[in-house]
Design a protein around this motif. Sequence first.
Motif, mmCIF file in Angstrom:
data_model
loop_
_atom_site.group_PDB
_atom_site.id
_atom_site.type_symbol
_atom_site.label_atom_id
_atom_site.label_comp_id
_atom_site.label_asym_id
_atom_site.label_seq_id
_atom_site.Cartn_x
_atom_site.Cartn_y
_atom_site.Cartn_z
ATOM 1 N N LEU A 6 88.706 43.102 -34.830
ATOM 2 C CA LEU A 6 89.431 42.173 -33.935
ATOM 3 C C LEU A 6 90.046 42.997 -32.710
ATOM 4 O O LEU A 6 90.460 43.961 -33.020
ATOM 5 N N ILE A 7 90.001 42.701 -31.512
ATOM 6 C CA ILE A 7 90.266 43.419 -30.205
ATOM 7 C C ILE A 7 91.261 42.225 -29.489
ATOM 8 O O ILE A 7 90.894 41.574 -29.265
ATOM 9 N N THR A 8 92.662 42.737 -29.400
ATOM 10 C CA THR A 8 93.466 42.222 -28.443
ATOM 11 C C THR A 8 93.447 43.137 -26.986
ATOM 12 O O THR A 8 93.043 44.221 -27.199
ATOM 13 N N GLY A 9 93.166 42.337 -26.068
ATOM 14 C CA GLY A 9 93.118 43.006 -24.646
ATOM 15 C C GLY A 9 91.587 43.282 -24.311
ATOM 16 O O GLY A 9 91.343 44.153 -23.638
ATOM 17 N N ALA A 10 90.953 42.512 -24.995
ATOM 18 C CA ALA A 10 89.340 42.727 -24.988
ATOM 19 C C ALA A 10 88.839 42.621 -23.720
ATOM 20 O O ALA A 10 87.611 42.986 -23.332
ATOM 21 N N SER A 11 89.545 41.584 -22.783
ATOM 22 C CA SER A 11 89.035 41.338 -21.414
ATOM 23 C C SER A 11 89.545 42.373 -20.553
ATOM 24 O O SER A 11 89.382 42.310 -19.121
ATOM 25 N N GLY A 12 90.224 43.167 -20.614
ATOM 26 C CA GLY A 12 90.704 44.342 -19.882
ATOM 27 C C GLY A 12 90.041 45.511 -19.634
ATOM 28 O O GLY A 12 88.661 45.528 -20.411
ATOM 29 N N PHE A 13 90.360 46.354 -19.198
ATOM 30 C CA PHE A 13 89.698 47.850 -18.703
ATOM 31 C C PHE A 13 89.223 48.457 -19.969
ATOM 32 O O PHE A 13 88.014 48.535 -19.999
ATOM 33 N N VAL A 14 89.977 48.923 -20.693
ATOM 34 C CA VAL A 14 89.698 49.735 -21.966
ATOM 35 C C VAL A 14 89.008 48.632 -23.096
ATOM 36 O O VAL A 14 88.137 49.126 -23.676
ATOM 37 N N GLU A 20 82.277 46.559 -25.969
ATOM 38 C CA GLU A 20 80.840 47.287 -25.726
ATOM 39 C C GLU A 20 80.467 48.346 -26.570
ATOM 40 O O GLU A 20 79.146 48.200 -27.000
ATOM 41 N N ARG A 21 81.102 49.156 -26.884
ATOM 42 C CA ARG A 21 81.210 50.204 -27.814
ATOM 43 C C ARG A 21 80.884 49.790 -29.305
ATOM 44 O O ARG A 21 80.040 50.157 -29.980
ATOM 45 N N LEU A 22 81.748 48.915 -29.766
ATOM 46 C CA LEU A 22 81.599 48.539 -30.980
ATOM 47 C C LEU A 22 80.497 47.563 -31.423
ATOM 48 O O LEU A 22 79.890 47.548 -32.167
ATOM 49 N N PRO A 195 107.208 72.834 -8.168
ATOM 50 C CA PRO A 195 106.501 73.559 -9.039
ATOM 51 C C PRO A 195 105.206 73.046 -9.285
ATOM 52 O O PRO A 195 105.013 71.615 -9.123
ATOM 53 N N GLU A 196 103.959 73.605 -9.791
ATOM 54 C CA GLU A 196 102.867 73.009 -10.256
ATOM 55 C C GLU A 196 102.979 72.123 -11.417
ATOM 56 O O GLU A 196 103.677 72.427 -12.291
ATOM 57 N N ARG A 197 102.613 70.974 -11.284
ATOM 58 C CA ARG A 197 102.646 69.816 -12.046
ATOM 59 C C ARG A 197 101.096 69.506 -12.907
ATOM 60 O O ARG A 197 100.152 69.777 -11.929
ATOM 61 N N ARG A 198 101.210 69.680 -13.935
ATOM 62 C CA ARG A 198 99.890 69.619 -14.786
ATOM 63 C C ARG A 198 99.845 68.209 -15.708
ATOM 64 O O ARG A 198 100.650 67.893 -16.073
ATOM 65 N N VAL A 199 98.434 67.695 -15.582
ATOM 66 C CA VAL A 199 98.425 66.458 -16.400
ATOM 67 C C VAL A 199 97.343 66.474 -17.273
ATOM 68 O O VAL A 199 96.045 67.155 -17.060
ATOM 69 N N HIS A 200 97.188 65.899 -18.499
ATOM 70 C CA HIS A 200 96.085 65.375 -19.279
ATOM 71 C C HIS A 200 95.476 64.297 -18.592
ATOM 72 O O HIS A 200 96.370 63.299 -18.153
ATOM 73 N N VAL A 201 94.365 63.823 -18.686
ATOM 74 C CA VAL A 201 93.588 62.634 -18.364
ATOM 75 C C VAL A 201 92.645 62.211 -19.376
ATOM 76 O O VAL A 201 92.215 63.125 -20.145
ATOM 77 N N ILE A 202 92.148 61.087 -19.553
ATOM 78 C CA ILE A 202 90.921 60.738 -20.363
ATOM 79 C C ILE A 202 89.901 59.815 -19.749
ATOM 80 O O ILE A 202 90.520 58.795 -19.071
ATOM 81 N N TYR A 203 88.724 60.077 -19.548
ATOM 82 C CA TYR A 203 87.464 59.053 -19.289
ATOM 83 C C TYR A 203 87.395 58.176 -20.262
ATOM 84 O O TYR A 203 87.680 58.215 -21.577
ATOM 85 N N VAL A 204 87.425 56.879 -19.673
ATOM 86 C CA VAL A 204 87.513 55.779 -20.563
ATOM 87 C C VAL A 204 86.514 55.803 -21.642
ATOM 88 O O VAL A 204 86.637 55.447 -22.717
ATOM 89 N N HIS A 205 85.125 56.217 -21.622
ATOM 90 C CA HIS A 205 84.221 56.364 -22.467
ATOM 91 C C HIS A 205 84.700 57.255 -23.735
ATOM 92 O O HIS A 205 84.352 56.962 -24.763
#
Length: 323
Positions: A6-14, A20-22, A195-205
Motif C-alpha cells: 500500500l502506497i500513500t502519495g502514489a500519485s506524487g513525484f516520488v 513503478e519500481r514495485l 562560508p561554503e555550504r554543502r548539501v546531500h542530494v538524492i536522485y529519485v531512482h
Amino acid sequence: MSRTALITGASGFVGGHLAERLARGGWAVRALVRASSNTTRLRELGAELRTGSLSDVDAITAAADGADCVFHLAALTVAPSEAEFRRANAEGTRNVARAMARAGTRPRRLVYLSSYAACGPAAGGRARRMDETPAPLTAYGRSKLEGEAAAREVEPAGIELVVLRAPAVYGPGDRAFLPVFRMAKMALAPVPTGPERRVHVIYVHDLVTALANAAASPAGTFAVAEPVAHPYPALVDQIGRAVRGKNPLHLPVPAGILRGAGALVDRLGLGGGGVFGREKADEMLAEAWVCDLTGADALLPAATPLETGMAETARWYRTQGWL
C-alpha cells in the motif's frame, strides 16, 4: 507469491516512481488516492486504487488490510501555516499508524519517508549523527519529526518500522529543482554569499531503490543520500552543465538580504505557503545539509553520480517541454 504494497502519495513525484519500481519487482501495488488525484499512471501500472485521505482512518484501515508493507509517502511540503503542516504530516501519519494497528490482517511493516528537515542541518563542520537530538529549522521539518514519532505508534502492535530521512530529491518529474534548471538555462545561478555550504542530494531512482529495499531491511531510522557532500556552487554548476554544457554565472546574494527578504515576505503574507520566508532563508543559509549515512549501504548499495542524475533530469525536462 506476490507481495502487496500500500502506497500513500502514489500519485506524487516520488510515489509514482516507487509504484513503478514495485510493480516491476512483482509487487501487487495498492494506492490510497484522493478523488481528485491524477491516477492515469497508476492505472497503466495495474495498481489497485483505494479512494481516501489521511484524515479518513476507516479508509486507510480498509486499504491497509492484507497489505504486506505500507509505504507512507503522502505529505505536505508547502502549507499556509504550521497547523496545516502538522495536520497532514503528523496527524496524517498518526492516522496511518492507527489504521494499520486496526486492520484485520495487519501489515508486517511500515516504511515512513521522512526528511533531513526533521533532524535539522549539520553543525560544527560535520555530518549530523543519527543519534543526535534533532533541531529542525522549519515548520515542515518540525511536522516531519512529529510524523516520525507518530509512525512509532505502530510498534506496540507488533508492526516493524523503517524511517528513511531523505535530503532534497531530484529527477524526472520533480518540480522543486525546476526553477534552478530554468535559471541555469539563462546562464544564471543565485548563490548565497558567505562560508561554503554543502548539501546531500538524492536522485529519485536511488530513493525508490532505498524505499523498496526498506521492505526487507533491518528496522530503524536511517538517512539515505548520494554519499557526496556537494558545495552548493558546485551543485548549480553541475545543473548548468546539464542544461547548457557550461557553468552558469553565479549571482552573489548576501545573507543579510536573503534573511531580510524572508522576513519581509512573512510580514506581508506573501510566503506562498512555505515556498519562501524567514525560515526558508535560514534553511538556505545553514552551514550544511549532510547527515550520517551509517547503515545506508544496505538500503542503497550504489548511488547515481550527480553528473549522471542531473543530465537525465535535464533530458527528461526537455522531452516534456519544461525547459
